[in-house]
Design an enzyme around this catalytic site. Structure first.
Site, PDB file in Angstrom:
ATOM      1  N   TYR A  53      32.668  40.148  64.494  1.00  0.00           N
ATOM      2  CA  TYR A  53      32.784  38.712  64.271  1.00  0.00           C
ATOM      3  C   TYR A  53      32.456  37.982  65.571  1.00  0.00           C
ATOM      4  CZ  TYR A  53      35.125  39.736  59.823  1.00  0.00           C
ATOM      5  OH  TYR A  53      35.429  40.183  58.561  1.00  0.00           O
ATOM      6  N   HIS A 128      34.889  49.403  58.591  1.00  0.00           N
ATOM      7  CA  HIS A 128      34.346  48.172  58.025  1.00  0.00           C
ATOM      8  C   HIS A 128      33.458  48.399  56.804  1.00  0.00           C
ATOM      9  CE1 HIS A 128      33.271  43.820  59.403  1.00  0.00           C
ATOM     10  NE2 HIS A 128      33.403  43.899  58.102  1.00  0.00           N
ATOM     11  N   SER A 208      36.776  37.104  51.165  1.00  0.00           N
ATOM     12  CA  SER A 208      36.150  35.987  50.443  1.00  0.00           C
ATOM     13  C   SER A 208      36.866  35.755  49.124  1.00  0.00           C
ATOM     14  CB  SER A 208      34.658  36.239  50.216  1.00  0.00           C
ATOM     15  OG  SER A 208      33.938  36.127  51.409  1.00  0.00           O
ATOM     16  N   PRO A 209      38.194  35.607  49.149  1.00  0.00           N
ATOM     17  CA  PRO A 209      38.955  35.496  47.901  1.00  0.00           C
ATOM     18  C   PRO A 209      38.712  34.194  47.146  1.00  0.00           C
ATOM     19  CG  PRO A 209      40.378  35.042  49.772  1.00  0.00           C
ATOM     20  CD  PRO A 209      39.069  35.521  50.339  1.00  0.00           C
ATOM     21  N   LEU A 210      38.097  33.221  47.787  1.00  0.00           N
ATOM     22  CA  LEU A 210      37.881  31.928  47.142  1.00  0.00           C
ATOM     23  C   LEU A 210      36.478  31.781  46.581  1.00  0.00           C
ATOM     24  CD1 LEU A 210      39.748  29.706  49.777  1.00  0.00           C
ATOM     25  CD2 LEU A 210      40.634  30.586  47.601  1.00  0.00           C
ATOM     26  N   GLY A 211      35.743  32.883  46.464  1.00  0.00           N
ATOM     27  CA  GLY A 211      34.391  32.824  45.951  1.00  0.00           C
ATOM     28  C   GLY A 211      34.335  32.188  44.568  1.00  0.00           C
ATOM     29  N   GLY A 212      33.417  31.256  44.385  1.00  0.00           N
ATOM     30  CA  GLY A 212      33.334  30.495  43.153  1.00  0.00           C
ATOM     31  C   GLY A 212      34.070  29.182  43.246  1.00  0.00           C
TER      32      GLY A 212
END
Length: 293
Positions: A53, A128, A208-212
């Protein structure tokens, strides 16, 4: 804040993904530190980063150094904060991502991460991504050596299928405590891995749990308009007086008692909003509507 189990540890039900604070498009140092501190103030005790990162062309570990500075500058206690980092990926000068699962690379990477974090041992070290050029068992063998040496305390794996989860459990035993895969309203093809983690008692950390609902940092991190495919999340949010992001995280928590989402944030307000989702309990009818895909 509610809590969940990660191996022998208790962690906040919502973590903080720090990728947006350390790659391209990142905020300035002051806002980045304020974002981490806001999450800590809200009860978050799991901070997720990686040696890869960093901005394209930059030095590895920018995200780890940021987390270390944030913890040092924090005015409250940090003894219960678990820093999770990852090794096995890199960046190209043009912004691409590489993968390197060679045992010698992983050993060097973990030692570098340990120096940057400035701790006696890395709390949670995650492989990873599988390297197609290296047998996965060999990469896992390096993780086992790092555990045996005390360089890392607990191990996790990321971007894996069920077969690799079972192999990692065979090689690492009870010291394997987590799986970090992409999972969100938009990406739900990890149901089998989610169920396996529940069966094995492994924490499942959706990235990326908020995808969408919101864009991932990998997709630019900018806001997006309401997607009609996920209108139920927005409808429930309006009815509950919550943000769609909070509803999404509450839905993830309801998927399994092993789920610990790690949403990213680049502003203190976002970090606080995500942390508050731990207190949002959705009703059965709401969950039924959200589970339709």
């Amino acid at each position: 804040m509610r809590y969940r189990t990660l191996g022998p540890l208790r962690v906040s039900a919502i973590g903080l993904g720090t990728m947006p604070l350390s790659i391209e498009g990142r905020p300035d140092e002051r806002r980045a530190l304020a974002t981490v501190h806001a999450a800590l103030d809200a009860g978050v005790t799991l901070l997720d980063t990686a040696d890869s990162y960093h901005p394209p062309g930059g030095e590895p570990g920018a995200g780890e150094l940021l987390v270390a500075r944030a913890l040092k500058a924090y005015g409250g206690g940090t003894d219960e904060v678990l820093v999770a980092t990852k090794g096995g990926r890199g960046r190209t000068d043009d912004g691409g991502w590489t993968v390197d699962g060679r045992p010698e690379h992983l050993r060097r990477a973990a030692e570098g991460s340990l120096r940057r974090l400035g701790t006696e041992a890395i709390g949670l070290y995650q492989l990873h991504k599988p390297d197609p050029a290296v047998p996965y068992a060999e990469s896992l063998g390096a993780i086992r050596e790092l555990l045996d040496a005390g360089t890392i305390r607990l191990a996790g794996i990321s971007n894996v299928d069920a077969g690799r989860i079972r192999l990692a459990r065979e090689i690492l035993g009870e010291r394997l405590v987590s799986v970090q895969n992409r999972y969100s309203p938009e990406v739900r093809d990890g149901e089998g891995e989610l169920r396996l983690c529940a069966e094995l008692g492994l924490a499942f950390l959706p990235w990326s749990p908020l995808g969408g609902i919101s864009r991932s940092s990998l997709d630019g991190g900018s806001a997006q308009e309401e997607d009609p495919r996920f209108g139920a999340f927005h409808r429930v949010a309006r009815e509950r007086g919550a943000s769609p992001q909070q509803v999404t995280l509450a839905w993830l928590l309801a998927r399994s008692g092993t789920v610990v989402p790690i949403p990213g944030a680049s502003r203190p307000e976002t970090a606080r909003d995500s942390a508050a989702a731990a207190e949002l309990i959705l009703e059965d009818a709401e969950l039924a509507a959200l589970n339709v895909h």
